[in-house]
Design an enzyme around this catalytic site. Structure first.
Site, PDB file in Angstrom:
ATOM      1  N   SER A 192      -5.839  -0.169  13.202  1.00 25.48           N
ATOM      2  CA  SER A 192      -6.621   1.072  13.242  1.00 25.48           C
ATOM      3  C   SER A 192      -7.255   1.217  14.611  1.00 25.48           C
ATOM      4  O   SER A 192      -7.400   0.230  15.338  1.00 25.48           O
ATOM      5  CB  SER A 192      -7.726   0.994  12.185  1.00 25.48           C
ATOM      6  OG  SER A 192      -8.649   2.050  12.313  1.00 25.48           O
ATOM      7  N   ILE A 207      -0.825   7.266   3.906  1.00 23.46           N
ATOM      8  CA  ILE A 207       0.151   6.916   4.952  1.00 23.46           C
ATOM      9  C   ILE A 207       1.377   6.264   4.301  1.00 23.46           C
ATOM     10  O   ILE A 207       2.513   6.585   4.624  1.00 23.46           O
ATOM     11  CB  ILE A 207      -0.442   5.967   6.012  1.00 23.46           C
ATOM     12  CG1 ILE A 207      -1.672   6.582   6.691  1.00 23.46           C
ATOM     13  CG2 ILE A 207       0.608   5.616   7.068  1.00 23.46           C
ATOM     14  CD1 ILE A 207      -2.445   5.596   7.560  1.00 23.46           C
ATOM     15  N   GLY A 221       0.822  -1.211   0.000  1.00 17.40           N
ATOM     16  CA  GLY A 221       0.000   0.000   0.000  1.00 17.40           C
ATOM     17  C   GLY A 221       0.850   1.253   0.000  1.00 17.40           C
ATOM     18  O   GLY A 221       0.495   2.271   0.593  1.00 17.40           O
ATOM     19  N   VAL A 271      -6.340   9.878  10.379  1.00 20.01           N
ATOM     20  CA  VAL A 271      -5.018  10.325   9.915  1.00 20.01           C
ATOM     21  C   VAL A 271      -5.154  11.435   8.873  1.00 20.01           C
ATOM     22  O   VAL A 271      -5.796  11.258   7.843  1.00 20.01           O
ATOM     23  CB  VAL A 271      -4.222   9.143   9.313  1.00 20.01           C
ATOM     24  CG1 VAL A 271      -2.748   9.520   9.184  1.00 20.01           C
ATOM     25  CG2 VAL A 271      -4.367   7.891  10.161  1.00 20.01           C
ATOM     26  N   SER A 313      -4.879  -2.113   2.746  1.00 18.78           N
ATOM     27  CA  SER A 313      -6.168  -2.638   3.195  1.00 18.78           C
ATOM     28  C   SER A 313      -7.213  -1.594   2.828  1.00 18.78           C
ATOM     29  O   SER A 313      -6.985  -0.407   3.028  1.00 18.78           O
ATOM     30  CB  SER A 313      -6.162  -2.852   4.715  1.00 18.78           C
ATOM     31  OG  SER A 313      -7.310  -3.553   5.135  1.00 18.78           O
ATOM     32  N   LYS A 355     -11.167  -4.442  10.048  1.00 19.08           N
ATOM     33  CA  LYS A 355      -9.877  -4.147  10.700  1.00 19.08           C
ATOM     34  C   LYS A 355      -9.668  -5.010  11.946  1.00 19.08           C
ATOM     35  O   LYS A 355      -8.561  -5.468  12.217  1.00 19.08           O
ATOM     36  CB  LYS A 355      -9.798  -2.658  11.085  1.00 19.08           C
ATOM     37  CG  LYS A 355      -9.731  -1.699   9.914  1.00 19.08           C
ATOM     38  CD  LYS A 355      -8.626  -2.005   8.910  1.00 19.08           C
ATOM     39  CE  LYS A 355      -7.234  -1.664   9.376  1.00 19.08           C
ATOM     40  NZ  LYS A 355      -6.218  -1.878   8.326  1.00 19.08           N
ATOM     41  N   LEU A 400      -3.772  -8.281  -3.220  1.00 15.48           N
ATOM     42  CA  LEU A 400      -3.731  -8.888  -1.883  1.00 15.48           C
ATOM     43  C   LEU A 400      -4.275 -10.313  -1.852  1.00 15.48           C
ATOM     44  O   LEU A 400      -3.918 -11.107  -0.983  1.00 15.48           O
ATOM     45  CB  LEU A 400      -4.507  -8.023  -0.878  1.00 15.48           C
ATOM     46  CG  LEU A 400      -3.838  -6.719  -0.448  1.00 15.48           C
ATOM     47  CD1 LEU A 400      -4.797  -5.872   0.364  1.00 15.48           C
ATOM     48  CD2 LEU A 400      -2.559  -6.982   0.349  1.00 15.48           C
ATOM     49  N   GLY A 409      -0.556   4.909  -0.975  1.00 17.50           N
ATOM     50  CA  GLY A 409      -1.618   5.568  -0.217  1.00 17.50           C
ATOM     51  C   GLY A 409      -1.110   6.752   0.590  1.00 17.50           C
ATOM     52  O   GLY A 409       0.085   7.062   0.586  1.00 17.50           O
TER      53      GLY A 409
END
Length: 319
Positions: A125, A14, A9, A189, A83, A163, A62, A12
């Protein structure tokens, strides 16, 4: 090979920050994306300093184990961020959220175990900590608190459910197979966006600035800066004493506190007046993320998070 790491990921919001900070620290990074031919996933990563010599981008699915194996082979560490994050209603929760989150996590951990990876940092998370209505009302929520799966099923809260089940299956896998994993549980975030696409948290901020009165009762527990979440990942990876889950918020707060601060800082926007207590029963706390603070993380305060996030949105033309 000790400084070769994989970031799933990686394109993304983050992931981009994490890839950027890892390259800055001299790591060789393998970042995974969904589509190598999509410039919005790859171009900003290739622009980072050090990317020309120390960044390789892999396309993975994934649910396709073999695609993950290629990205993880030869790595000392893996950061598993990939995710789906959808807090709006979904048509097919199993396909859109549950399978990629749970099966995807097991595929990444299996590939890491097979490749002899020394430590995996799993991005969970606060959605695997809250909603948790049975948690004692006089105790501040912490890493011992888990989201209530039955409550999620009853209320069709598929994202927190995905999650929570993904994190629980990661812990079970680690215990059974003897894999060293450590978990980061970030809040909402936000901050200056490096990637061209917004994450769910930043979309939430855009909607708030446009007058949306949603209070995210089952989703909010506090805000945190992109950079701090990326730093938290690096800290728990590099510090061998770090173990277990790590709540990652600048403070436990209510969405009402956040909305009031946005309204105060940006009176020119149509920010709605929300009740002060939008998360019934949630106890506020300034130092909830003690584990990360003890590792040396100094959290950027909410006011600065909001300012940098809004200015970033303006610069990129999102508002």
């Amino acid at each position: 090979m000790s400084n070769v790491v994989c970031v799933t990921g990686g394109s993304g919001c983050i992931g981009s920050w994490l890839v950027h900070l890892l390259l800055e620290r001299g790591y060789t990074v393998r970042a995974t994306v969904k589509d190598l031919n999509d410039d919005s996933e790859t171009k900003h990563l290739q622009g980072f300093e050090g990317a020309d010599t120390r960044l390789r981008i892999f396309q993975i699915d994934l649910l396709d184990y073999n695609s993950i194996v290629a990205a993880v082979a030869g790595c000392a560490g893996v950061f598993h961020l990939a995710s789906p994050c959808i807090v709006d209603r979904v048509q097919d929760p199993q396909k859109e959220l549950l399978d990629p989150a749970i099966k995807g996590t097991i595929n990444v951990l299996t590939a890491a175990k097979e490749a002899g990876v020394s430590r995996v940092v799993v991005t969970s998370s606060i959605s695997s900590i809250t909603p948790s209505p049975k948690w004692p009302s006089d105790v501040i929520k912490n890493e011992d608190c888990w989201t209530d799966i039955e409550y999620c099923k009853e209320n069709q809260l598929w994202y927190p459910m995905s999650k929570t089940l993904a994190e629980k299956s990661a812990w079970e896998f680690a215990k059974e197979k003897g894999l060293d994993i450590v978990v980061v549980n970030p809040g909402t975030v936000m901050g200056p966006v490096i990637s061209p696409k917004l994450n769910a948290s930043m979309i939430m901020l855009v909607r708030l600035l446009q007058g949306c009165t949603e209070t995210y009762e089952d989703f909010f527990m506090g805000s945190v800066h992109f950079k701090d979440v990326a730093l938290a990942h690096i800290l728990v990876y590099e510090n061998k004493a770090a173990s277990g889950r790590h709540l990652c918020v600048e403070a436990i707060s209510h969405y009402g506190d956040f909305a009031a601060k946005v309204a105060e800082l940006y009176p020119e926007y149509n920010v709605p007046r929300l009740p002060r207590d939008t998360q019934p029963g949630l106890l506020r706390a300034k130092d909830a993320s003690k584990k990360l603070m003890n590792l040396g993380l100094k959290f950027i305060p909410m006011e600065q998070i909001i300012q940098e996030a809004v200015e970033g949105l303006k610069t990129k033309g999102f508002i």
